[in-house]
Motif scaffolding. Structure first.
Motif, PDB file in Angstrom:
ATOM      1  N   UNK A   8     -44.064   1.326 -22.135  1.00 43.87           N
ATOM      2  CA  UNK A   8     -43.748   2.607 -22.050  1.00 43.87           C
ATOM      3  C   UNK A   8     -44.691   3.500 -21.086  1.00 43.87           C
ATOM      4  N   UNK A   9     -44.329   4.128 -19.881  1.00 40.27           N
ATOM      5  CA  UNK A   9     -45.228   4.713 -19.043  1.00 40.27           C
ATOM      6  C   UNK A   9     -44.743   6.070 -18.431  1.00 40.27           C
ATOM      7  N   UNK A  10     -46.020   6.860 -18.604  1.00 41.32           N
ATOM      8  CA  UNK A  10     -45.850   8.177 -18.191  1.00 41.32           C
ATOM      9  C   UNK A  10     -47.031   8.371 -16.944  1.00 41.32           C
ATOM     10  N   UNK A  31     -47.149  -2.843 -22.566  1.00 40.61           N
ATOM     11  CA  UNK A  31     -48.086  -1.640 -22.337  1.00 40.61           C
ATOM     12  C   UNK A  31     -47.635  -0.228 -22.645  1.00 40.61           C
ATOM     13  N   UNK A  32     -48.629   0.541 -23.028  1.00 44.83           N
ATOM     14  CA  UNK A  32     -48.342   1.903 -23.230  1.00 44.83           C
ATOM     15  C   UNK A  32     -49.247   2.575 -22.341  1.00 44.83           C
ATOM     16  N   UNK A  46     -49.412   7.971 -32.169  1.00 42.86           N
ATOM     17  CA  UNK A  46     -49.438   6.713 -32.511  1.00 42.86           C
ATOM     18  C   UNK A  46     -49.069   6.056 -31.074  1.00 42.86           C
ATOM     19  N   UNK A  47     -49.967   5.629 -30.304  1.00 50.50           N
ATOM     20  CA  UNK A  47     -49.919   4.718 -29.051  1.00 50.50           C
ATOM     21  C   UNK A  47     -50.060   3.328 -29.614  1.00 50.50           C
ATOM     22  N   UNK A  48     -48.999   2.752 -29.541  1.00 55.35           N
ATOM     23  CA  UNK A  48     -49.009   1.364 -30.090  1.00 55.35           C
ATOM     24  C   UNK A  48     -48.550   0.292 -28.944  1.00 55.35           C
ATOM     25  N   UNK A  49     -49.245  -0.657 -28.538  1.00 52.87           N
ATOM     26  CA  UNK A  49     -48.664  -1.659 -27.364  1.00 52.87           C
ATOM     27  C   UNK A  49     -48.735  -2.975 -28.207  1.00 52.87           C
ATOM     28  N   UNK A  52     -51.637  -3.614 -23.658  1.00 52.82           N
ATOM     29  CA  UNK A  52     -52.576  -2.895 -23.381  1.00 52.82           C
ATOM     30  C   UNK A  52     -52.182  -1.391 -23.779  1.00 52.82           C
ATOM     31  N   UNK A  53     -53.201  -0.475 -23.970  1.00 59.76           N
ATOM     32  CA  UNK A  53     -53.109   1.005 -24.077  1.00 59.76           C
ATOM     33  C   UNK A  53     -54.046   1.390 -23.250  1.00 59.76           C
ATOM     34  N   UNK A  54     -53.449   2.267 -22.054  1.00 61.48           N
ATOM     35  CA  UNK A  54     -54.257   2.554 -21.010  1.00 61.48           C
ATOM     36  C   UNK A  54     -54.052   4.064 -20.716  1.00 61.48           C
TER      37      UNK A  54
END
Length: 211
Positions: A8-10, A31-32, A46-49, A52-54
């Motif tokens: 998931x990418x913003x 990754x998020x 919640x950011x759940x990967x 990686x979370x970055x």
């Protein structure tokens, strides 16, 4: 909620907003990542990967609790801000790092790098020119290997503060600060504890346990 089998990418000023409830961004096997972007939830965030979370030059806010989970990888903030009106939990399977960033909770803050010294012995928790605030409770730092603060980094807890570098060193340099405003401070390291040109402040007891 935003859920993907991989990433998931913003990017580029993107917004993910939950104006009336909770927001979950899940990269199940990837990754998020937020770059120059924003994630906001009126409730929990919640950011759940799986990996990686970055966050890079980005911000995340929650009206309730916030969790950042990089199950098998890293959790990193670079030039970013995370703010929650509840508790903040950061959990990385490997390294957890803040660079030029702020993490603020109205409740407790718990940041964990690696699971334990047996399965994540190279996992470090590092703060560089960054600030962590548990404005309504405890701050808990844990790493399977080492914990390091540098560049004037600070961790401030309204109540108690604990830091556990399970298999490595706990190091503060370059005018960094640990502050337990109304409670105790407990520092543990599998190797050594070194405080250089930095400060420890506690309202009650200070306990240091290093092998």
């Amino acid at each position: 909620s935003l859920t993907a089998a991989t990433d998931v990418t913003l990017v580029n000023g993107s917004h993910a907003d939950a104006t009336t409830g909770d927001l979950a961004m899940t990269g199940s096997a990837g990754d998020v990542t937020l770059t120059d972007s924003f994630a906001n939830a009126r409730g929990t965030l919640d950011l759940d990967a799986g990996d990686n979370v970055g966050l890079t030059r980005s911000s995340a806010t929650a009206g309730d609790d916030m969790t950042l989970t990089g199950t098998a990888g890293n959790v990193t903030l670079s030039q970013s801000q995370v703010t929650t009106s509840g508790d903040l939990t950061g959990q990385a399977g490997q390294n957890l790092g803040l660079t030029d960033s702020n993490a603020t909770a109205s409740g407790n803050v718990a940041l964990t790098a690696g699971t334990d010294e047996d399965t994540g012995s190279d996992a470090d928790l590092t703060l560089a020119n960054s600030h962590v605030n548990a404005n309504g409770g405890d701050a808990t730092l844990s790493a399977a290997d080492s914990i390091g603060l540098e560049g004037g980094s600070t961790v401030v807890a309204r109540d108690n503060l604990s830091a556990d570098a399970q298999a490595g060193d706990l190091t503060l340099i370059e005018n960094s600060l640990l502050n337990a405003q109304t409670g105790y401070m407990d520092l543990d390291a599998g190797q050594g504890v070194a405080i250089t040109d930095s400060t420890l402040v506690t309202a009650t007891d200070l306990t240091v346990d290093a092998d």
